[in-house]
Every structure is written in C-alpha cells, then in structure tokens.
Scaffold this motif. Structure first.
Motif, mmCIF file in Angstrom:
data_model
loop_
_atom_site.group_PDB
_atom_site.id
_atom_site.type_symbol
_atom_site.label_atom_id
_atom_site.label_comp_id
_atom_site.label_asym_id
_atom_site.label_seq_id
_atom_site.Cartn_x
_atom_site.Cartn_y
_atom_site.Cartn_z
ATOM 1 N N LEU C 437 0.860 -1.180 0.000
ATOM 2 C CA LEU C 437 0.000 0.000 0.000
ATOM 3 C C LEU C 437 0.895 1.229 0.000
ATOM 4 C CD1 LEU C 437 -2.667 1.431 0.136
ATOM 5 C CD2 LEU C 437 -2.716 1.065 2.590
ATOM 6 N N ASN C 438 0.992 1.848 -1.123
ATOM 7 C CA ASN C 438 1.758 3.092 -1.240
ATOM 8 C C ASN C 438 0.873 4.215 -0.710
ATOM 9 O OD1 ASN C 438 2.823 5.516 -2.103
ATOM 10 N ND2 ASN C 438 3.528 4.706 -4.071
ATOM 11 N N PRO C 439 1.253 4.826 0.421
ATOM 12 C CA PRO C 439 0.350 5.822 1.020
ATOM 13 C C PRO C 439 0.082 7.031 0.119
ATOM 14 C CG PRO C 439 2.431 5.692 2.225
ATOM 15 C CD PRO C 439 2.461 4.598 1.218
ATOM 16 N N GLU C 440 0.969 7.262 -0.832
ATOM 17 C CA GLU C 440 0.686 8.369 -1.764
ATOM 18 C C GLU C 440 -0.528 8.022 -2.621
ATOM 19 O OE1 GLU C 440 4.243 9.483 -3.997
ATOM 20 O OE2 GLU C 440 5.421 9.021 -2.210
ATOM 21 N N ILE C 441 -0.553 6.761 -3.084
ATOM 22 C CA ILE C 441 -1.710 6.319 -3.869
ATOM 23 C C ILE C 441 -2.937 6.227 -2.966
ATOM 24 C CG2 ILE C 441 -2.659 4.449 -5.287
ATOM 25 C CD1 ILE C 441 0.176 3.699 -6.063
#
Lengths: 157, 414, 499
Positions: C437-441
């Motif tokens: 889980l890329n927090p930017e996405i």
C-alpha cells in the motif's frame, strides 16, 4: 530530461515490470499473451527486481553520466544519444562480446533472448516506459530530473 | 592551444571525446599511419569469420572526426617527437607543433624468432589488413596451425574453425593464462575441443619447413603438424619506437601517472603503449585491453583540455568462444592468504571463481553464467567491504538488495 | 477425527491466457498459487483462498477468476451450509470462531428502505454547480445562548471540530491496520479538511504532523496514551464500545506487535495487546464524567471530547447520560460496524441497527432539550453518500466511515483481517505486505472518495432544494419509509412513502 526513479519502499516484488518490459521489446509489441506463448526467443527483461528477504526494488539502467558500458564497448555500439542523453546500444553493430555486462556496475545490461548475441538494455521505451506504466504501486516513477541530480554511483569518476 | 593525438584507435578516440567534453574550440590534430578511419581492433576475428562486414568495423561513425572538428592526418606516420620544439616530426618530413600531445600508438605483435618464420604462408593477425589478407587466403578444408595462447590467437583459431579450416592451436603452457585460472581453462579447453579446434598443449614450435603443398610445423615434443598456413599471434608489445632517444621515461611501456601524464610536461600517453596505474596493485603496468585504453584516453583528453581526471585500470575481460561466454576481472590467480570460492557444474560448462582478500572481492572468473558480472567488477573497483553480505557472494545470490541500506541508497540514489 | 478443509472459493485459471509469469504466486500471502517445479507451470490450490482478489486484480492477462466454490447442501432450510461448516470448525478447534469486517448476514437494512425527497414545482431545486452549497460542519458542544463580543466574535464558544465534509475516517488502530493505511487516511483527511481517528493504538511518530486532522482515542487498554498523544490531536475520543463487538474487549496478537507497534502502543515487543472489555475505572456515568474531565483538564479545555459507544438496546438513555457527563460528541457505531477481528457470534448477534439507534438518540436528546450540547456522529456500514445523507436527515451531525475508506485503499472485503495476511497491505504488519500500500496512492484514492461523495451530497441536497447541510440535519421530513412496520416508522420518526 526524464528518468526512472526507484522507490524501494513501495516495490512489492510482483515483477509486473519485468513482464511488461519483455512484451514491450518483443516482436508482438506489448501483447503479453502472444509474447509469452508464441515467441520462443522473446526478449530478456531490461529491468530486474533486486530482492532479498524484505527488501526488493526494480532496477533498470541508470543511464549513467559516466557510463562504464560506453567506455568498455569494443565495437562502439554503446553510445549516448546527444539529445536525450540516454545510453543506447545500436544492435546492428553489437557483436555480443559482453564486455558491457562485465563493466556495468548495476548489472543492467542483459543478453538478449536465448540465442541472440546482442546486449540489451533499457531504452525507456521511447519516453514511455512500459514498466512504469504498469507498476501497480508507483514503485518506479518516470519523472523529470535535473542535469546535476545525483543519479548513479559513477558520477565521481 | 593545439592538442595533438598520435594514434587512431580506442585511446585516441577516448582522447578526442575527453577533450571535446571540456573544450569544444581548440584545434585537435590526429596523426596516424593508418590510411583509414578508426576501427575496432578486437573485431578482426569477427571480420575473418564473416560475422561482421568491413563497413561495421568502424569504432565510431564515419563522420566522427568531422563532427568533433578534428584535423585528421591519415596515412602519415609520426617518426619522432621534438620535446624542446614541442613538435611531432613525421616520416614524410612534415612537422606538427603541439600544445599538448597524446601518444596513443598502441602495441605491435611480438616477432617470433623461429627457423622458417619468413615463409609467405605465415600470417600475422593483428590489424584489419591482416584479417583481410587471411580472409582472402583461406579456403574451406584447409589446415592451419595457430601459434599463441592469448586472446588474439584463440579468437583467430575460433574464426578459422568456424570458416571450415581445420585448426590446431599450439600452446606452450596453458590457454589464456592471464585471463583464466586453471579450472576455467579446463572448461574452455573441453569446449574448444568439442567444437573442433585441436589443441597441442605443452609444446612449442621449433621450426617451420615449407613444402610444395604446405607447411610443417615441428614441435618440441617431436610432433610435426602439417598445414596449409600458420597464424602467429604469440603476443604484443608496446609500440614506442616513436620516442626512442627522447627523454620520456619508459619501462615496458611509457610510464604515466594517474592523470596519464608522462614525465615530460604536456605529453600524455594512453592505451597499449602506456604503462599506467593498476587499480588493484597501485603499481604501473601495461594493461592492453580496449576498455582500459579508451578510459585512459578519455582521462588524458580531459586533462589535456585542462580537466582534472584520474584513472587507474584493472584487468577486466569478457569474451566468448563458440558461444561459451567467459568473463574475468581483477586477481585471477590467488595468493596463499586469499579466500577462494568455487562453484562448478560437473556436467555443464558453468564455472565460477571468486577471490576474496581481506573482506574485499579482488577477482573473479565466470564461465557460461556471466549475467550481471558487472556487480562483481564494481565490488572490486570500489573496494567494497563485503562483511555482512559475503554469504550471498559465495552462494551466488548476491544482488543490490543484499547491500547494506546506506551503501545501496548511495549507489542507486533510491 | 478431522475433516479435510474444503475451499470456500475456487480459483479459475484460464490456461489460454495464463503466461506463467508468476505474479499471482508472488502476491498471494495465502500461498494459493505456486510454481510447479517439474512442469514450470503456475498452478493453484484454492483451499486457502480468501477471495481477496489480489491475484485477479494484478494478473496482467486477466487469466484469473475467483468464484464461490459450489457448496454441498442438503437443501435443508434450517441448517445452512455456513452453520454446518461452523460446527465442523469448532468441533476441530474447540475455539471461538473469529472473523473480520462488519456483519455479512442478510439482516434488513433501514437505509435501503428510506427514500429521499426532491423538489418539484412548489420549491425549486438548486444546481450545486451554479450556486453555493454548504457542507461545512462543526462538531462540539454548542452554547445555549450565543453571546458576541464587540467585534462580533462568539464568546466562550466550546472547542469545535471544523469539517469541510460531514464524513470522517473512523477509528482503526495502528496494529489492526498498517502504518501505510493510516498514513493514507491521515493525508486524505488533511487534504479534504476532515479527521481521521487513531483508534486505540496510539499515534506513530510519523503521524504527528497530521495532528490537526487527528482524533486520538483513549480506550480500555490505554495504549499509547500520554500527554503528548492527547495534545497531538484535534479531539479526543473515549472508546467505550464498538459495533462489531459490543461488550467485549480486543486482542492484538503478539506477532503483530513489531517494533513500530510496540513503541507506539508503549508495550513490550511481541507481547499480546489486550484491551479489557470495560474500562476498569468506569462503572457509571459519574465515572465517565471523571474521565471526560480528566482529559479536558489535561488538554486545558482546548479539545472536544467524544465518547464512542456501540448501538445497543438502551442507546438513547445511555447517550443522554453521556451528554450529561460532559461529552462534546457522541459517536455511535451500529451493529454492522467493522473490525479487524471479532468473535463471529458477537458480531452477528449483538447490537442494533444504526438507523434506529440514531433516530432514538436524536429524538431523546431533543425531547430532553440537550441536543445542542452534543454532536452526534454515527458509523457502521455507511456504504455510499445516500447512506450519509439519510443519516444526517435522521439527525446525525457527521458520519464515520471505515470499511468504505479501506475499500478505497484496495480492501476487497474478504473478511480475513484477523489472519494478518492482508494481501492489500492494510490489515497486516508484515513488512512485505505493508509495502503493497503506497500511502501516496492510498491518500489520493481516499481523498477521491471523499470528494466524490461530497459532489453527490451536494447534488442530493440541491435536489431537495436545500443549500446547506445544516438545514437537512434532523430534517426527517425529507425521508419516507417503504415496506416498514408502524413501530419502525415511529422510532425512525418518518412517515411512510405516500403520506
């Protein structure tokens, strides 16, 4: 000048970048199914996932400003494009001596396919890299970098 | 300031590019006895076997010198250097004055002293001209003897074999001694034999006698090899005739420091003629390899143009024979205190040797599985301390993810 | 005697499309997909498939599908397959059945039987693209009388939370979900000017910069509670209960307590984090008052205090007590509310629907004349903007969303959060999975969801001829019931459709 930036913390090791890289450079351009099912001599991926335990990240050619591959190339096929500053292998002049493989500090140059004597490397898919486009987690991004950005380990040489 | 380059191969090209990176304006004059454009010398065996055509021998595109605004003097041999007048004297009497001078005259084949060596059917194999001459001569079904055990001899023998010439390689001790350890030699020898190249190991030629329908090469072990022609490629030596009698310090080659400077201010040397710094030993040594020549030339060129480049070379060689790739670099023959790790396949050609000295990789030999060899070269070149990931190097799983995070981030700019 | 585990789902691989690339193998933490060493083919064994759909989504050729596996059934209406399976599992294990997410039982939902009004002829509807539409919401105790100073500013106004949209991210602790999931929500809350809630897991040091959009929670385990924590957020929430597990505590297994969770919760590395069922210092409304005012004292009356309870039978009376105890916000979590782990029977059989609880609480507080003293926030399966607007019409000031927020991050509601093997990097602490889980996405997607719902809320408000969410709050005339009994309509305080 745009380059691929690696974000180690978001690479999930799925290797979709490798899969799409293969198809992007194959004779059935970008058709995964035909590339993998019909092309026995399909290309090698120009991007590799570096992986050990919890660490993984995708690593394509850094297009080093001081490129060992260009210096080492026996035939002069490894050149730098004066416009894009990309390191480019002119396949018609490459004889597959693999000196570039011995020289590249990133291991980013591969032997093409199974029977070909040609060195293959990332060409950024003509400014639209398939690996970046298909990375599900933005672990590699294609972004503008400055001329002076520290981008590879070879800069001090 | 006028930059003058004597030579027309990798070091000279490197110098042109090195100069032009920093200095787009100053005149550059390139003097070479060769009457043609720069070509890639290692490709002559490919030319012989027909894998490469004459047009593709160019080391740089046809317009390379023009685009870089280089005044070329092709077919003009430099005969001497007048360091007081800062001028190069040409064989034809011409003079070229220089501000800075690069001597990149390369090497020349060692002349073999052997009874009968003057025969017409004995070919050298060093220049493109040699390759063309040989290519014209050979016919399918001929027999050849190749003298020598170095890269040139082996590549010539390979090219002849693939061209349908039954070839025997006469080797005094061991093939590619400077490049492979005995284990790798064993794998390679087997592979060469399997591909139809005959090896006469442990013997030297003592004489060549010509007969009407061919030659006979007599060996020390008493054997007599009948053949149609002989290729002599027993070695090379720096081509430094040009500076005979000049106050430029030489040993085996022209001595240069890490900035590729000779002892005479303004005069540089690079390539096979130069005896420059060896990265691993810190001593001066002639390293007659194309990548080293180019890099020395480039560094010299930058310095000629006022830059501040340093370069130290190291052994690094990649080559393949009949499709079997081999790469080696650094220390190939270990010292007693070194750690050596071997991996080899009993059934296949795979062979991997790693030499570790004081927790640093100092050399390796790879046969067949050569992918990503550059990672090892990098470890050697950067003298990276491998404590912490040594096990991955030994088992062959090493990749960038094995590096300590700080080093990894520095290298890759993550 | 044991029973062979039978697959609940079946993975189908279309061999005409599968290219054996192995992406599924590398993505399935349940090890359903594998590379056969002999044939070099990618194969699968559906036994452990949770239908998280990670493989389906990532398969580059669309070669994979996951279906519900056909279940053996006798056609016995009394003994459903899931009941039989549950008994078999318990006969094997002798333990409580665990599950994750909100209840999946086909209980009747009231939101789906309430219809919204729209303006026709007699009062014009409003086009939110052309005219201003106010969704701004203030949460906190409102004064009985508004006093203004000479500059026209209110005097002695209790602390308020200001939201651009009446939707907040509900409490999910660091431990139950990953740091990357929380970072996503925190960043989305920041960009959309609303709030996320720490849950009972403390506040990771990386999240302090999001303090002004943070509601910090104080729960029975008091994990990670210290003065910096209390001061870091914009509000504090005392958690009494949760819709997915009213009346019981929580249990974060030691294997999820890694370095980050351990430091944040202030508990030893690898130790189980046990939240007791009750707060050991709260046995009455008076005890609650003490805790509320302890927290207010600690933070110098600068932050509203919320009290969160599960929707249970006497919820209206309890809410009244909470309001009188000094809370500024009451959060009520309905029986469909989600969780990372809960006993199956508790989740599915304890508590009441949020719609009824909300209506009852709102009515009770109005009747008692104390509605302005607290804001009401409700949660427990707010599936879309229509649920949100109906909740507001029933009397809520704002809603909490959690499952919907997680779905925006990638959750596919497989209900296996409690295994710690969330393939989407949400309900896991495994670093390799968390990375997914890329927090930017995540932040971008969660913010998109809020923005999308905001647009829809405005559309629906405009349709009703209302230009501010404040005018809808408790406006039950905007709702009509379909297919309900009189008692339900009475509790909801709405008329039947057609009336």
């Amino acid at each position: 000048m745009k380059r691929i930036r690696i974000k180690e913390e978001y690479c999930i090791g799925c290797r979709l970048c490798e899969v799409h890289c293969i198809a992007a450079h194959g004779k059935y351009k970008n058709d995964l199914i035909k590339t993998f099912k019909r092309d026995c001599n399909r290309p090698s991926p120009r991007i590799v996932i570096e992986e050990k335990e919890d660490t993984c990240f995708a690593l394509p050619c850094r297009h080093c400003r001081e490129a060992f591959c260009i210096r080492s190339c026996l035939t002069g096929s490894m050149t730098r494009d004066p416009e894009t500053r990309l390191v480019h292998n002119e396949v018609e002049r490459c004889v597959g001596c693999w000196t570039c493989i011995a020289a590249c500090p990133y291991g980013a140059i591969v032997r093409e396919g199974r029977h070909t004597k040609i060195a293959a490397k990332c060409d950024l898919c003509g400014q639209d890299p398939a690996c970046v486009k298909h990375c599900p987690n933005d672990a590699i991004v294609y972004e503008e970098v400055g001329e002076d950005d520290h981008y590879d380990a070879c800069n001090h040489r | 300031m006028t930059h003058v380059i004597i030579g027309n191969s990798a070091a000279a090209v490197g110098a042109v590019e090195g100069i032009r990176q920093l200095d787009k304006e100053s005149p550059v004059i390139l003097i070479t006895e060769e009457p043609h454009h720069t070509y890639s010398r290692p490709l002559i065996s490919y030319l012989l076997s027909g894998k490469v055509t004459a047009e593709k021998m160019n080391y740089r595109p046809e317009d390379f010198y023009v685009k870089n605004h280089i005044t070329t003097m092709f077919g003009r041999k430099a005969a001497a250097v007048d360091i007081n007048a800062k001028a190069v004297i040409l064989e034809d009497g011409g003079r070229v004055t220089y501000g800075t001078l690069l001597i990149a005259t390369g090497s020349k084949p060692v002349a073999l002293k052997l009874p009968g060596i003057d025969s017409e059917s004995i070919f050298p194999f060093y220049t493109m001209k040699d390759a063309f001459a040989l290519k014209q001569f050979i016919r399918d079904g001929m027999k050849a003897v190749v003298l020598g055990a170095g890269l040139t001899a082996l590549k010539a023998a390979e090219a002849l074999t693939t061209s349908g010439v039954e070839t025997t390689l006469v080797v005094r001790s061991r093939i590619l001694r400077n490049f492979l350890d005995p284990g790798a030699t064993e794998k390679l020898s087997l592979h060469l034999s399997e591909n139809g190249l005959h090896l006469a190991i442990g013997s030297e030629p003592v004489g060549i006698t010509g007969e009407n329908n061919g030659l006979s090469v007599r060996l020390t072990d008493g054997r007599i090899l009948a053949c149609d022609f002989v290729v002599s490629a027993v070695g090379i030596e720096p081509n430094k005739e040009l500076i005979e009698g000049v106050q430029i310090a030489t040993e085996h080659g022209i001595l240069v420091d890490q900035a590729l400077r000779t002892n005479v201010p303004g005069i540089y040397a690079a390539g096979d003629v130069a005896q420059g710094l060896d990265l691993l030993t810190g001593c001066q040594r002639v390293i007659p390899l194309l990548p080293v020549a180019y890099a020395q030339g480039e560094a010299a060129g930058r310095n000629m143009a006022g830059g501040n480049a340093v370069y130290a070379g190291m052994n690094m060689n990649a080559i393949s024979f009949f499709g079997l790739p081999l790469i080696s670099a650094g220390v190939i023959h270990e010292e007693p205190a070194d750690e050596v790790y071997l991996q080899k396949s009993q059934t296949e050609k795979m062979y991997r040797k790693l030499v570790i000295r004081q927790n640093r990789v100092v050399g390796y030999v790879l046969v067949e599985q050569i992918d990503r060899a550059g990672l090892l070269t990098w470890l050697i070149r950067e003298k990276v301390n491998i404590t912490g990931f040594k096990a991955t190097l030994i088992d062959g799983s090493f990749n960038h993810a094995c590096l300590p995070p700080k080093l990894r981030r520095e290298k890759i700019a993550l | 005697m044991g029973f062979t585990k039978r697959p609940t789902f079946r993975v189908e691989r279309d061999s005409c499309r599968c290219i054996d690339c192995g992406v599924c193998v590398r993505q399935c933490a349940n090890e359903v997909h594998y590379l056969d060493i002999d044939t070099k083919e990618v194969l699968c064994d559906s036994t452990n498939c949770s239908n998280c759909r990670r493989c389906v989504e990532l398969c580059p050729t669309g070669a994979l599908a996951v279906w519900g596996a056909p279940q053996e059934t006798s056609g016995n209406a009394a003994w459903a397959v899931h009941d039989i399976r549950a008994i078999q599992a318990q006969a094997n294990s002798g333990g409580i059945l665990l599950t994750g997410m909100g209840s999946d039982r086909p209980m009747p939902g009231y939101f789906d039987r309430m219809m919204l009004n729209a303006s026709q002829v007699t009062n014009p509807s409003i086009d939110p693209l052309r005219e201003p539409m106010e969704l701004r919401t203030f949460l906190g105790r409102k004064p009985t009388v508004l006093q203004l100073d000479d500059k026209g500013k209110p005097v002695d106004l209790p602390p308020q939370l200001e939201l651009d949209v009446p939707i907040m991210f509900s409490a999910m602790s660091f431990g139950s979900i990953s740091l990357n999931a929380i970072k996503s929500l925190a960043a989305a809350a920041e960009s959309e000017n609303t709030y996320y809630n720490t849950g009972e897991g403390g506040l990771h040091r990386d999240l302090y910069p999001f303090g002004k959009n943070t509601i910090t929670q104080v729960a029975s385990g008091r994990f990670g509670v210290n003065i910096d924590y209390l001061n870091a957020g914009a509000a504090i929430e005392i958690k009494i209960g949760q819709g997915a597990k009213p009346g019981i505590g929580g249990h974060l297994p030691g294997e999820k307590v890694g370095q980050g969770v351990s430091e944040t919760r202030m508990i030893p590395l690898g130790s189980d984090a046990i939240s007791p069922a009750p707060h050991h210092d709260i046995y009455s409304i008076e005890d609650l008052t003490q805790l509320i005012f302890s927290l207010k004292e600690a933070t110098e009356y600068t932050k509203p205090i919320s009290v969160k309870i599960a929707a249970v039978h006497n919820v209206a009376a309890i809410a009244s007590g909470i309001a009188r105890a000094g809370a500024d916000i009451i959060a009520i979590d309905g029986y469909r509310g989600g969780t990372g782990a809960t006993p199956l029977r508790i989740r599915d059989h304890v508590g009441i629907p949020i719609e009824l609880a909300l209506a009852a609480v709102d009515s009770r507080l109005r009747d008692e004349g104390i509605r302005q003293e607290v804001s009401i926030v409700v949660g427990g399966s707010m599936r879309h903007s229509a649920d949100v607007i109906k909740a507001i019409a029933l009397g809520a000031d704002a809603v909490y969303i959690a499952t919907a927020a997680l779905i925006s991050l990638g959750c596919h509601v497989c209900q296996k959060c409690y295994t710690g093997k969330c393939n989407w990097g949400i309900a896991t602490q495994n670093p390799q999975l968390v990375k997914r889980l890329n927090p930017e996405i995540g932040a971008r997607r969660a913010a998109n969801l809020l923005r999308a719902w905001k647009h829809e809320l405005k559309e629906m408000l405009g349709g009703m001829g209302i230009n501010a969410v404040e005018s809808l709050r408790g406006n039950r005339l905007m709702l009509r019931g379909v297919g309900m009994m009189d008692s339900e309509l009475r509790i909801l305080g709405i008329k039947a459709a057609g009336e």
